[in-house]
Scaffold this active site. Structure first.
Site, short mmCIF file in Angstrom:
data_model
loop_
_atom_site.label_atom_id
_atom_site.label_comp_id
_atom_site.label_asym_id
_atom_site.label_seq_id
_atom_site.Cartn_x
_atom_site.Cartn_y
_atom_site.Cartn_z
N PHE A 108 0.92 -1.19 0.04
CA PHE A 108 0.05 -0.16 0.14
C PHE A 108 0.86 1.21 0.03
CE2 PHE A 108 -2.39 -3.23 2.36
CZ PHE A 108 -3.39 -3.70 1.37
N ILE A 129 2.38 -7.42 -5.14
CA ILE A 129 2.26 -7.08 -3.66
C ILE A 129 0.88 -7.64 -3.35
CG2 ILE A 129 3.92 -5.00 -3.90
CD1 ILE A 129 1.40 -3.32 -4.03
N ARG A 142 -8.55 -1.32 -20.84
CA ARG A 142 -8.71 -2.51 -20.86
C ARG A 142 -8.42 -3.36 -19.30
NH1 ARG A 142 -5.97 -4.97 -25.46
NH2 ARG A 142 -7.76 -5.01 -26.66
N ILE A 143 -9.36 -4.28 -19.08
CA ILE A 143 -9.25 -5.09 -17.82
C ILE A 143 -8.45 -6.51 -18.27
CG2 ILE A 143 -10.28 -5.98 -15.88
CD1 ILE A 143 -10.16 -2.72 -15.98
N ASN A 197 -7.20 -8.95 -16.30
CA ASN A 197 -7.98 -10.03 -15.46
C ASN A 197 -9.08 -9.62 -14.78
OD1 ASN A 197 -8.49 -12.28 -14.11
ND2 ASN A 197 -6.36 -12.67 -13.23
N PRO A 198 -10.23 -9.57 -15.15
CA PRO A 198 -11.39 -9.15 -14.45
C PRO A 198 -11.50 -9.79 -13.03
CG PRO A 198 -12.06 -9.80 -16.93
CD PRO A 198 -10.54 -10.22 -16.52
N VAL A 214 -6.24 -0.18 -11.74
CA VAL A 214 -7.31 -0.14 -10.95
C VAL A 214 -6.95 -0.02 -9.45
CG1 VAL A 214 -8.65 -1.07 -12.94
CG2 VAL A 214 -7.65 -2.54 -11.07
N GLY A 215 -5.96 -0.38 -8.99
CA GLY A 215 -5.77 -0.72 -7.67
C GLY A 215 -5.93 0.32 -6.66
N GLU A 216 -5.74 1.50 -7.41
CA GLU A 216 -5.73 2.79 -6.38
C GLU A 216 -7.09 3.37 -6.89
OE1 GLU A 216 -1.46 3.94 -5.14
OE2 GLU A 216 -2.12 4.96 -6.85
MO1 MOS Z 1 1.54 3.21 -4.03
S1 MOS Z 1 0.88 4.42 -2.40
O1 MOS Z 1 2.39 4.34 -4.94
O2 MOS Z 1 2.40 1.84 -3.62
#
Ligand code: MOS
Length: 731
Positions: free
Chosen positions: A241, A467, A614-615, A617-618, A689-691
């Site tokens: 994170f 991660i 494009r996603i 891996n949905p 998409v993670g953030e």
């Molecule tokens: Mo992110 S807060 O750049 O791992």
């Protein structure tokens, strides 16, 4: 491979493997407990000793005397490392404070000693015997108090467009409100941990780190040794994170401890040390002013943010999204940085936008109410398809309005009562809220090596990290698609500085850039295969483990029958990110129920509709978004590092005191991805998409609480004490 023109049709567009919901290829290792995390690597090097870090008991001042005699004499102790015997240390680019403190102390729980012993318990026991005398100095620990002395941070000038003050003063409808967000901790599951081993002047660190190459550079600068003598290995990481973007004290102290002990040393930060020893998301005070016409068109938008950090630190860039999200001819965004002697502030999931949108998207809700407009209609009215600070510079893709419209449809927004505190179910006050989600898409070069062996197996090697995001799987999907082989014919090796330098995991740039680098390497491997097979004429086809050209079809493996083919390449970007603004968008919808008697807030439903290219891996993308929504719910309702303003530390530095959501806190979550490809982002046409998933969630919760109760809370987290006295009469 240079990517400087929009992507044409390419092998990824086949979508035989990419774009399919795919189980993690590392899933069985994770679920059977056999994926080796840094601290558990008992087998990589023999004779490992245990290190235990002692953290400073003051926030600011000096160590006047340190007595380590009793610790050294304690059972099992092999060495004690302090600033006095550690030798001259440099400082890495990515750390603000020194990772080993003394005699000067820069923050609470800054490492001041490492005890190395035969067992963990012996090391911990001996550390408690170290006597440290401190000369404490007064420090600044209170952002509100330090706000008046805050200054413009280096490299972060104010941004102005048009005449904000004039347009705001002239606007018939105005909002001027101030919001606060608290300090937050990453609270990832796996603590920072490292095993260090020296072989002559060569150092190997088995560690948990998001950015392998940054880590190598920082260790090199800190220990004053050449980069080529340092190896970082980090194949599995239990969450980061942003807290593991940079090497921390576990890595440095393990290296110093191993040197002092003359044998390998392993160090993990204990949970109570993590919150003050490492980095956190800094608290903010944000003032937002919006002026509109009576019809709701924004004519003036201003966002100022105050945050603090140690000397030499950086501001929380909470105004970032306000430069881009809504139209409006007159604009002001500014950040002020106060010097605080709290632990080091730094990136945490969606730094800038996460806390910035927590404020901006409440302000948009408040403004819509003033205008008597539906909050979705108000946002769509002020949508823009170009960078509002640089007219004529388009977005590569911008489907914010579509995210909001589709979300409204799916969520049943039409049934919402715009009148706060008007929906009751027994003792529960029920409300819904919406917010826009926004996070930029960053492009950055990324390299990979691919191998083809005589069995037709494709192996990818890159220092990219996973991660917990699903990197292994999307990289395997990319290689399988490009080489025309099934997924189980691809092996992926990550997180080792002996592999080519990738983009690393940060800023939600990992998925698009790391796979683009793998795509580049695979395209080069295709050329090598074609040459080897003598396919010179037509562009060969790669499918089903075979290569075809001019009527001939041969197994892919045949290209490697005389020996492995190995190629390396990288994706590099031209100026498409200058010509086009690249961002990701979401509509976040939340329903809450608030107990009319106790003020207890329960989430009932959450929906995110995302537009992010494009996603790949949905399945793993959905997991990223629901995880981020959960974190957004934590930010809205519970997460807060409590500052001791006299002694300058985060008091609730464990997982009992620092509350994060548990399963019982999180209701039904739904995630929808709009069908989108972005040929400007890379050959993958993907984005992150993670953030995005955390961006806007907090405000959607806050707006739902307001809709349910009529109580507008502008200071996060929204705990029941902030609403209890203002709840409507329950009859
Ligand atoms: Mo992110 S807060 O750049 O791992």
């Amino acid at each position: 491979m240079k990517f400087d023109t929009p992507a044409a049709t390419n092998p990824i567009d086949q979508l035989k493997v990419v774009g399919k919901a795919t189980d993690r290829i590392d899933g069985p290792l994770k679920t059977t407990g056999t994926a080796p995390y840094a601290y558990e690597r008992h087998d990589v090097v023999a004779n490992q000793a245990y290190g235990f870090i002692l953290g400073s008991a003051i926030a600011k001042g000096r160590i006047s005397r340190m007595d380590v005699a009793a610790a050294k004499a304690a059972p099992g102790v092999i060495a004690v490392v302090t600033a006095e015997n550690a030798g001259a240390l440099g400082k890495g680019k990515w750390n603000t404070a020194a990772l080993l403190g003394g005699p000067e102390i820069q923050h609470y729980h800054q490492a001041v000693a490492l005890v190395v012993a035969e067992t963990f318990e012996q090391a911990r026991d001996a550390a408690s015997l170290i006597k440290v005398d401190y000369q404490a100095e007064a420090g600044a620990y209170d952002l509100a108090a330090a706000r008046s002395g805050a200054t413009v941070a280096k490299g972060e000038p104010d941004s102005t467009v048009g005449d904000f003050n004039g347009a705001y003063a002239a606007a018939p409808v105005q909002l001027d409100a101030t919001y606060t967000t608290p300090d937050q901790g990453h609270a990832m599951m796996e603590p920072h941990a490292t095993i260090a081993a020296w072989n002559g002047d060569k150092l190997t660190l088995w560690t948990a780190n998001q950015m392998i190459n940054w880590g190598v550079k920082d260790v090199s600068q800190t220990l004053n040794m050449p980069e080529e003598n340092i190896r970082l290995i980090s194949p599995y990481i239990g969450g980061g994170f942003g807290g593991k973007l940079f090497v921390r004290s576990d890595a440095l102290m393990a290296a110093l401890g191993a040197k002092a002990a003359g044998r390998p040393v392993k160090v993990a930060l204990t949970r109570p040390l993590m919150f003050n020893n490492t980095t956190h998301r800094p608290a903010t005070i944000q003032r937002i002013r919006i002026g509109t016409t009576r019809e709701g068109r924004i004519t003036a938008i201003g966002h100022e943010s105050w945050s603090g950090d140690l000397p030499g630190g950086k501001p929380e860039t909470a105004v970032q999204q306000t430069r881009l999200l809504y139209a409006g001819a007159n604009r002001l965004t500014a950040m002020r940085l106060a010097v605080l002697d709290l632990p080091e502030g730094n990136a945490m999931r969606a730094p800038g936008e996460a806390p910035g949108l927590m404020a901006l998207e409440i302000a948009m809700d408040e403004m819509a109410e003033k205008l008597g407009m539906d909050p979705i209609q108000f946002r769509i009215l002020n949508d823009t398809q170009e960078d509002p600070e640089k007219p004529g510079r388009p977005y590569s893709q911008r489907q914010l309005a579509e995210c909001l419209r589709q979300g409204a449809e799916r969520f049943g927004w039409a049934k919402r009562s715009p009148k706060p505190a008007s929906v009751r179910e027994g003792r529960w006050l029920v409300g819904v809220g919406v917010a826009a989600g926004f996070r930029n898409n960053l492009v950055t070069k990324s390299a990979a090596r691919v191998r083809l062996d005589g069995q037709g197996m494709v192996t990818v090697e890159t220092d990219m990290t996973d991660i917990g995001t699903g990197t292994y799987t999307i990289i395997a999907q990319t290689a399988a698609e490009t080489m025309g082989v099934p997924l189980d014919r691809v092996a992926v090796r990550l997180g080792d500085s002996s592999f080519p330098v990738s983009c690393g995991s940060g800023g939600q740039w990992g998925a698009n850039n790391s796979t683009a680098g793998v795509y580049a390497a695979c395209m080069k491997l295709r050329q090598a295969v074609a040459r080897k097979l003598g396919f010179n004429a037509a562009e060969p086809q790669f499918a089903d483990g075979h290569v075809s050209s001019g009527g001939h079809t041969v197994p892919l493996a045949q290209a490697a029958k005389d020996g492995e083919l190995v190629v390396e390449d990288l994706i590099e970007y031209g100026d498409l990110d200058k010509k086009y603004q690249q961002s990701t968008f979401a509509g976040h919808f939340v329903e809450v129920a608030v107990d009319g008697a106790t003020g207890e807030i329960r989430l009932r439903r959450m929906l995110a509709v995302c537009a992010a290219g494009r996603i790949l891996n949905p399945k793993s993308a959905r997991s990223q978004v629901i995880g981020a929504m959960t974190m957004g719910a934590g930010a809205a309702l519970m997460e807060e590092l409590a500052v001791d303003k006299r002694r300058g530390f985060f008091v609730n530095h464990d997982l009992a005191g620092y509350e994060v959501p548990v399963h019982a806190d999180i209701p039904h979550q739904e995630v929808v991805f709009l069908d989108e490809v972005d040929p400007i982002s890379s050959p993958m046409k993907a984005k992150g998409v993670g953030e995005l998933g955390i961006c806007g969630v907090g405000a959607a919760v806050a707006n739902a609480v307001y809709n349910a109760t009529g109580v507008r809370v502008r200071d996060y987290p929204i705990t029941l004490d902030k609403i209890l006295d203002h709840l409507p009469e329950m009859t």
